[in-house]
Design an enzyme around this catalytic site. Sequence first.
Site, short mmCIF file in Angstrom:
data_model
loop_
_atom_site.label_atom_id
_atom_site.label_comp_id
_atom_site.label_asym_id
_atom_site.label_seq_id
_atom_site.Cartn_x
_atom_site.Cartn_y
_atom_site.Cartn_z
N ASN A 11 43.12 76.35 13.10
CA ASN A 11 43.49 75.82 14.41
C ASN A 11 43.93 77.00 15.27
OD1 ASN A 11 44.63 74.59 16.62
ND2 ASN A 11 46.31 73.60 15.50
N LYS A 13 44.80 77.05 18.31
CA LYS A 13 45.80 76.69 19.33
C LYS A 13 45.40 77.31 20.67
CE LYS A 13 49.10 76.00 15.66
NZ LYS A 13 50.47 75.99 15.19
N HIS A 97 48.53 66.45 16.39
CA HIS A 97 49.22 67.68 15.97
C HIS A 97 50.66 67.62 16.47
CE1 HIS A 97 50.39 71.86 15.57
NE2 HIS A 97 49.40 71.96 14.70
N GLU A 99 52.57 69.72 17.74
CA GLU A 99 52.83 70.36 19.04
C GLU A 99 52.47 69.41 20.18
OE1 GLU A 99 50.66 73.95 18.22
OE2 GLU A 99 52.22 74.53 16.80
N GLU A 166 51.59 68.50 7.81
CA GLU A 166 52.15 69.72 8.38
C GLU A 166 53.63 69.50 8.67
OE1 GLU A 166 48.81 72.24 10.29
OE2 GLU A 166 49.63 70.94 11.82
N GLY A 172 54.55 77.86 12.14
CA GLY A 172 54.83 79.06 12.93
C GLY A 172 56.17 79.70 12.64
N SER A 212 52.45 77.73 8.03
CA SER A 212 52.64 79.09 7.50
C SER A 212 51.81 79.37 6.25
CB SER A 212 54.12 79.38 7.27
OG SER A 212 54.84 79.31 8.49
N GLY A 234 48.46 80.60 12.70
CA GLY A 234 48.52 82.04 12.99
C GLY A 234 47.60 82.90 12.14
P1 13P Z 1 50.94 78.19 11.33
O1 13P Z 1 49.94 78.45 10.23
O2 13P Z 1 50.94 79.24 12.40
O3 13P Z 1 52.30 77.89 10.79
O4 13P Z 1 50.43 76.85 12.10
C1 13P Z 1 50.12 75.73 11.35
C2 13P Z 1 49.51 74.72 12.23
O5 13P Z 1 50.16 74.15 13.10
C3 13P Z 1 48.08 74.43 12.07
O6 13P Z 1 47.68 73.31 12.81
#
Ligand code: 13P
Length: 249
Positions: A11, A13, A97, A99, A166, A172, A212, A234
């Site tokens: 992803n 983002k 998601h 976020e 998640e 993150g 992560s 990330g």
């Molecule tokens: P990270 O791997 O940066 O923690 O993000 C996970 C995520 O939200 C994937 O959708």
Amino acid sequence: MSKRVPIVAGNWKMNKTATQARAFAIQLRERIRNVTDREIIVFPPFTALPVVADELRNSNIRFGGQNMHWERSGAFTGEVSADFLSDLGCTHVLVGHSERRRDFGEDDDTCSRKVRTALDAGLIPLFCCGETLEQRNAEQTSDVVKHQLSIGLDSVKDEEFIIAYEPVWAIGTGKTATSTQAEEVHRWIREWLGKRFGPAVAETVRILYGGSVKPNNINELMAEPDIDGALVGGAGLDLASFEPIVRFK
Ligand code: 13P
């Protein structure tokens, strides 16, 4: 060893211009063209989807949208429809998601409508769920996740979908759930799937872990029986970290 084909998804983002995305897609395609025993999916930003589609259309890498509207078309300024995604060759779409839930007010009902619309448009929804740190500390993880699933997937019939667990506190932050913590929730989710859809569906639905995920923790996570893949944020933005995750053992 599970019979489910594992999935490694990235992803992106709100990262990568279309120009950067094209360069990345070309490199990724060349580096992992011999990987055939797992599914690889990337979720670029909308503006990069056409160029990523150009580069990946005939490859072993699939691609999808990070979000979509719950209606098929209409007066929704700034929104992107499921049909726009499938017309570009997208096979998947992320729904719910954390976020989007946190920053854009998406709730379980919105997610449910999006899941239905995605399926109607021929897309496979990758439905995201997970608890906050407060909810985990209050021992509400199981209830929260089951609630998100039961409303979010309420319209699903005999149709393919994927789940990503998640935990919000692991996204993150560099704090991964331990493989034991993740497996516990994945097992609850599979039990819930069994009650809601029956044992055959529970056995076939892929449940990904996200939060992560890095090259140094992917193998341990994937060794768990109910973890069928990863949704990577990330570490999915660089080939130096994404390739070893794709090639987990
Ligand atoms: P990270 O791997 O940066 O923690 O993000 C996970 C995520 O939200 C994937 O959708």
